[in-house]
Write a protein that holds these residues in place. Structure first.
Motif, mmCIF file in Angstrom:
data_model
loop_
_atom_site.group_PDB
_atom_site.id
_atom_site.type_symbol
_atom_site.label_atom_id
_atom_site.label_comp_id
_atom_site.label_asym_id
_atom_site.label_seq_id
_atom_site.Cartn_x
_atom_site.Cartn_y
_atom_site.Cartn_z
ATOM 1 N N LEU A 46 32.458 21.948 8.431
ATOM 2 C CA LEU A 46 31.836 20.661 8.299
ATOM 3 C C LEU A 46 31.079 20.511 7.004
ATOM 4 O O LEU A 46 30.630 21.598 6.667
ATOM 5 C CB LEU A 46 30.578 20.505 9.378
ATOM 6 C CG LEU A 46 30.169 19.101 9.433
ATOM 7 C CD1 LEU A 46 30.900 18.200 10.285
ATOM 8 C CD2 LEU A 46 28.610 19.390 10.068
ATOM 9 N N ARG A 78 33.478 12.286 10.423
ATOM 10 C CA ARG A 78 32.912 13.048 11.723
ATOM 11 C C ARG A 78 31.578 12.448 12.013
ATOM 12 O O ARG A 78 31.648 11.995 13.342
ATOM 13 C CB ARG A 78 32.987 14.527 11.426
ATOM 14 C CG ARG A 78 32.289 15.417 12.672
ATOM 15 C CD ARG A 78 33.115 15.179 13.814
ATOM 16 N NE ARG A 78 34.476 15.595 13.701
ATOM 17 C CZ ARG A 78 35.399 14.999 14.502
ATOM 18 N NH1 ARG A 78 35.224 14.053 15.563
ATOM 19 N NH2 ARG A 78 36.645 15.340 14.399
ATOM 20 N N ASP A 132 34.551 16.421 8.250
ATOM 21 C CA ASP A 132 35.540 17.525 8.569
ATOM 22 C C ASP A 132 35.784 17.838 7.249
ATOM 23 O O ASP A 132 36.583 17.307 6.439
ATOM 24 C CB ASP A 132 36.662 17.305 9.576
ATOM 25 C CG ASP A 132 35.995 17.198 11.067
ATOM 26 O OD1 ASP A 132 34.800 17.763 11.275
ATOM 27 O OD2 ASP A 132 36.684 16.587 11.918
ATOM 28 N N LYS A 239 31.317 20.473 18.462
ATOM 29 C CA LYS A 239 31.845 19.800 17.484
ATOM 30 C C LYS A 239 33.524 19.726 18.131
ATOM 31 O O LYS A 239 34.262 20.613 18.506
ATOM 32 C CB LYS A 239 32.034 20.668 16.024
ATOM 33 C CG LYS A 239 32.809 19.709 14.934
ATOM 34 C CD LYS A 239 32.903 20.592 13.864
ATOM 35 C CE LYS A 239 33.402 19.878 12.684
ATOM 36 N NZ LYS A 239 34.903 19.980 12.595
ATOM 37 N N ASP A 241 37.260 19.125 17.940
ATOM 38 C CA ASP A 241 38.364 19.983 17.222
ATOM 39 C C ASP A 241 39.786 20.005 17.878
ATOM 40 O O ASP A 241 39.847 20.562 19.112
ATOM 41 C CB ASP A 241 38.287 21.521 16.873
ATOM 42 C CG ASP A 241 38.929 22.202 16.172
ATOM 43 O OD1 ASP A 241 39.085 21.844 15.058
ATOM 44 O OD2 ASP A 241 39.769 22.800 16.491
#
Length: 358
Positions: A46, A78, A132, A239, A241
């Motif tokens: 991040l 993000r 990201d 987060k 992903d």
């Protein structure tokens, strides 16, 4: 003899090697068979430029142009959401100020993350200036720069001896000896052992374990537009992903340098803290892993020549901020070697200077 040898093929080493390769012939040595194997390959990936100590924030902000524009850019949207429990207003307000995030009402928060539990989530805040990072492409781009400028990248290289010579350094890896005028220590959790091997006084780096679990998308939701979610006390974060959700206990457990793996109990405790704030129960882990985030004694990065030998350079102590600081950190390393003025302010340069430990 080459000009520069860089030990360590994570983001710190590859970025430094790329910048140095524009100044002279550069050799990058990585012990593992692939670049970015340890901490760099286990990053939350991040870019949040307000996160960290003042010197880290300065490096992150100075890296912004590179992230957004170099090589087509390395970022994708993000966003970041902070959440706090009921009765945590003071801590919540401080986090909003520190990270420049704006409070949002619960209806807006639930629209962004539908699994939040209103019974436990008392406040939420959000901003979209978090991104990201395409970490693998970033490392490979830096490695390609080294090769394209006539340098060499070698993986699977176990450094077993480092010797000071009248003309620079000799580094033995896999039975082969390499010579260079300057040596750069970007060995991450192994930074102190590499220094000791070279006869340089270690600085007292502390590798800290950080674990991560991958869970299926909660409730079958499409996580594409979800932000990263951070507890204001930093006792866990989550987060999205690749269609799954990464959940970390956000622990900092001191470790000796090693190929880290997660502790099941630590993961379970972190997931329990996460579950307190959401409505979906975690019933399955699809994978888990851990990495070592290595900090200097004052938790600032260490970028510069060793006090006991200016031809030995520290590029260490990234402490989990390696990717977001790498463009500016590597530029600062190259600026010092080239004798160029740096765009970093004096307070930041002082905070990064190895001389502070003299």
């Amino acid at each position: 003899m080459t000009d520069f040898i860089v030990i360590g093929g994570g983001i710190a080493g590859t970025s430094a090697a790329a910048r140095l390769s524009e100044l002279g012939q550069t050799l990058l040595l990585e012990r593992e068979t692939s670049l970015g194997y340890h901490a760099s390959g286990r990053s939350a990936a991040l870019y949040e430029s307000n996160y960290g100590l003042a010197s880290t924030v300065a490096l992150s902000k100075a890296s912004s142009d590179f992230f957004h524009h170099a090589h087509g850019g390395f970022l994708s949207p993000r966003g970041l959401m902070f959440i706090a429990g009921h009765g945590q207003q003071d801590a919540f307000s401080k986090a909003c100020e520190t990270f420049n995030v704006a409070p949002i009402d619960m209806e807006t928060a639930l629209a962004k993350v539908p699994i939040l539990n209103p019974e436990t989530v008392g406040q939420a805040a959000f901003h979209d200036a978090a991104f990201d990072i395409d970490t693998d492409r970033m490392i490979q781009t830096f490695a390609k720069t080294v090769r394209d400028t006539g340098g060499t990248v070698k993986t699977g290289q176990d450094v077993t001896a480092i010797t000071r010579t009248t003309h620079g350094w000799q580094v033995t890896a896999n039975g082969e000896t390499h010579s260079a005028k300057m040596l750069f220590n970007a060995a991450g959790a192994w930074a102190d052992p590499i220094a000791e091997m070279a006869g340089i006084k270690p600085l007292g780096f502390s590798p800290m374990r950080r674990s991560m679990a991958r869970i299926p998308a909660p409730g079958g939701h499409d996580l594409t537009g979800w932000p990263m979610i951070l507890d204001i006390n930093e006792t866990w974060y989550a987060k999205p992903d690749a269609g799954s959700l990464l959940v970390s206990p956000a622990e900092e457990d001191p470790m000796q340098p090693f190929d880290a793996w997660p502790d099941d109990m630590v993961l379970a405790e972190g997931i329990a803290r996460y579950q307190d704030f959401v409505t979906e129960e975690v019933t399955q882990l699809t994978s888990s892993w851990a990495g070592l985030r290595t900090f200097s004694p004052d938790r600032n990065l260490v970028l510069g020549p060793a006090t006991d030998d200016p031809s030995f350079f520290w590029v260490a102590g990234q402490g989990g901020y390696g990717f977001q600081s790498a463009p500016a950190a590597s530029q600062y390393v190259a600026d010092q070697v080239a004798g160029r003025a740096s765009e970093l302010d004096q307070a930041t340069r002082d905070a990064l200077n190895p001389q502070r430990f003299a």
